[in-house]
Design a protein around this motif. Structure first.
Motif, PDB file in Angstrom:
ATOM      1  N   LEU A 143       1.158  -1.385  -0.057  1.00 18.86           N
ATOM      2  CA  LEU A 143      -0.427   0.072  -0.040  1.00 18.86           C
ATOM      3  C   LEU A 143       0.888   1.410  -0.256  1.00 18.86           C
ATOM      4  O   LEU A 143       0.682   2.292  -0.750  1.00 18.86           O
ATOM      5  CB  LEU A 143      -0.882  -0.072   1.036  1.00 18.86           C
ATOM      6  CG  LEU A 143      -2.117  -0.851   0.836  1.00 18.86           C
ATOM      7  CD1 LEU A 143      -2.575  -1.239   2.152  1.00 18.86           C
ATOM      8  CD2 LEU A 143      -2.906  -0.704  -0.644  1.00 18.86           C
ATOM      9  N   LEU A 195      -2.994   5.745  -3.578  1.00 19.16           N
ATOM     10  CA  LEU A 195      -3.423   7.599  -4.407  1.00 19.16           C
ATOM     11  C   LEU A 195      -2.897   8.250  -5.383  1.00 19.16           C
ATOM     12  O   LEU A 195      -2.207   8.899  -4.889  1.00 19.16           O
ATOM     13  CB  LEU A 195      -4.878   7.126  -3.554  1.00 19.16           C
ATOM     14  CG  LEU A 195      -5.472   5.875  -3.515  1.00 19.16           C
ATOM     15  CD1 LEU A 195      -6.826   6.151  -2.325  1.00 19.16           C
ATOM     16  CD2 LEU A 195      -5.952   4.716  -4.461  1.00 19.16           C
ATOM     17  N   TYR A 255      -7.239  11.448  -0.273  1.00 12.90           N
ATOM     18  CA  TYR A 255      -7.551   9.839   0.067  1.00 12.90           C
ATOM     19  C   TYR A 255      -6.814   8.993   0.485  1.00 12.90           C
ATOM     20  O   TYR A 255      -5.635   9.521   0.302  1.00 12.90           O
ATOM     21  CB  TYR A 255      -8.475   9.472  -0.933  1.00 12.90           C
ATOM     22  CG  TYR A 255      -9.560  10.102  -1.518  1.00 12.90           C
ATOM     23  CD1 TYR A 255     -11.236   9.842  -0.267  1.00 12.90           C
ATOM     24  CD2 TYR A 255      -9.893  11.191  -1.985  1.00 12.90           C
ATOM     25  CE1 TYR A 255     -12.172  10.333  -0.416  1.00 12.90           C
ATOM     26  CE2 TYR A 255     -11.104  11.502  -2.574  1.00 12.90           C
ATOM     27  CZ  TYR A 255     -12.214  11.362  -2.053  1.00 12.90           C
ATOM     28  OH  TYR A 255     -13.393  11.763  -1.956  1.00 12.90           O
ATOM     29  N   ARG A 277      -4.981   5.258   1.331  1.00 13.91           N
ATOM     30  CA  ARG A 277      -5.905   3.772   1.764  1.00 13.91           C
ATOM     31  C   ARG A 277      -5.285   3.330   3.148  1.00 13.91           C
ATOM     32  O   ARG A 277      -4.781   3.956   4.017  1.00 13.91           O
ATOM     33  CB  ARG A 277      -4.473   2.693   0.829  1.00 13.91           C
ATOM     34  CG  ARG A 277      -5.140   2.943  -0.773  1.00 13.91           C
ATOM     35  CD  ARG A 277      -4.062   1.815  -1.508  1.00 13.91           C
ATOM     36  NE  ARG A 277      -4.242   1.763  -2.426  1.00 13.91           N
ATOM     37  CZ  ARG A 277      -4.689   1.788  -4.038  1.00 13.91           C
ATOM     38  NH1 ARG A 277      -5.591   1.282  -3.484  1.00 13.91           N
ATOM     39  NH2 ARG A 277      -4.429   1.490  -5.116  1.00 13.91           N
ATOM     40  N   TYR A 305      -9.027  -3.918  -0.587  1.00 16.28           N
ATOM     41  CA  TYR A 305      -8.424  -2.213  -0.616  1.00 16.28           C
ATOM     42  C   TYR A 305      -9.389  -1.348   0.311  1.00 16.28           C
ATOM     43  O   TYR A 305     -10.668  -1.366  -0.647  1.00 16.28           O
ATOM     44  CB  TYR A 305      -7.892  -1.961  -1.771  1.00 16.28           C
ATOM     45  CG  TYR A 305      -7.279  -2.149  -3.001  1.00 16.28           C
ATOM     46  CD1 TYR A 305      -5.604  -2.090  -2.975  1.00 16.28           C
ATOM     47  CD2 TYR A 305      -6.831  -3.403  -4.052  1.00 16.28           C
ATOM     48  CE1 TYR A 305      -4.933  -2.559  -3.019  1.00 16.28           C
ATOM     49  CE2 TYR A 305      -6.535  -3.389  -4.605  1.00 16.28           C
ATOM     50  CZ  TYR A 305      -5.020  -3.445  -3.967  1.00 16.28           C
ATOM     51  OH  TYR A 305      -3.428  -3.890  -4.505  1.00 16.28           O
ATOM     52  N   THR A 306      -9.293  -0.636   1.094  1.00 17.25           N
ATOM     53  CA  THR A 306     -10.159  -0.185   2.144  1.00 17.25           C
ATOM     54  C   THR A 306      -9.695   1.692   1.509  1.00 17.25           C
ATOM     55  O   THR A 306      -8.049   1.991   1.901  1.00 17.25           O
ATOM     56  CB  THR A 306     -10.149  -0.631   2.954  1.00 17.25           C
ATOM     57  OG1 THR A 306     -10.409  -1.620   3.188  1.00 17.25           O
ATOM     58  CG2 THR A 306     -10.615   0.638   4.600  1.00 17.25           C
ATOM     59  N   VAL A 307     -10.378   2.762   1.516  1.00 13.85           N
ATOM     60  CA  VAL A 307     -10.139   3.802   1.420  1.00 13.85           C
ATOM     61  C   VAL A 307     -11.017   4.632   2.631  1.00 13.85           C
ATOM     62  O   VAL A 307     -11.712   4.478   2.884  1.00 13.85           O
ATOM     63  CB  VAL A 307     -10.426   4.088  -0.213  1.00 13.85           C
ATOM     64  CG1 VAL A 307     -10.131   5.870  -0.774  1.00 13.85           C
ATOM     65  CG2 VAL A 307      -9.455   3.614  -1.281  1.00 13.85           C
ATOM     66  N   ASP A 349      -3.583  -8.452  -7.476  1.00 16.15           N
ATOM     67  CA  ASP A 349      -4.394  -8.625  -7.210  1.00 16.15           C
ATOM     68  C   ASP A 349      -5.478  -9.673  -7.000  1.00 16.15           C
ATOM     69  O   ASP A 349      -5.537 -10.584  -8.054  1.00 16.15           O
ATOM     70  CB  ASP A 349      -4.808  -7.109  -8.681  1.00 16.15           C
ATOM     71  CG  ASP A 349      -4.125  -6.255  -7.788  1.00 16.15           C
ATOM     72  OD1 ASP A 349      -4.203  -5.780  -6.660  1.00 16.15           O
ATOM     73  OD2 ASP A 349      -3.784  -5.230  -8.996  1.00 16.15           O
TER      74      ASP A 349
END
Length: 89
Positions: free
Chosen positions: A15, A20, A25, A27, A43-45, A76
């Motif tokens: 990460l 990003l 924003y 991760r 994949y948490t934002v 992925d």
């Protein structure tokens, strides 16, 4: 064999190396979920602005990634694989 703790370290490096494009924003590293193949991470934002979640910009792409139990390699995971891995929902 890669442990959950080691997989979490690998995931955080992944990460950090792939931030990003939007500086508003970031991760967030969620808890790993064990699968037969390895450790799955969504994949948490999170938004760094003080705005309601419904106003956040949506991000497209893979829903998460897998850290291989055997090698620590990262790949992925596609939307169509979530059910097969047992991590859907």
């Amino acid at each position: 064999m890669i442990t959950a703790e080691h997989a979490t370290t690998i995931a955080q490096r992944h990460l950090d190396a792939n931030p990003l494009d939007d500086p508003e924003y970031a991760r967030v590293l969620p808890e790993p979920r064990e699968t037969p193949e390895g450790w799955y991470f969504d994949y948490t934002v999170k938004c760094l602005l003080d705005i309601p979640e419904e106003d956040w910009t949506p991000f497209l792409g893979a829903p998460g990634f897998l850290v291989s139990k055997a090698s620590g390699e990262i790949r992925d995971v596609g939307w169509d694989e979530l059910g097969d891995l047992g991590v859907a929902g």
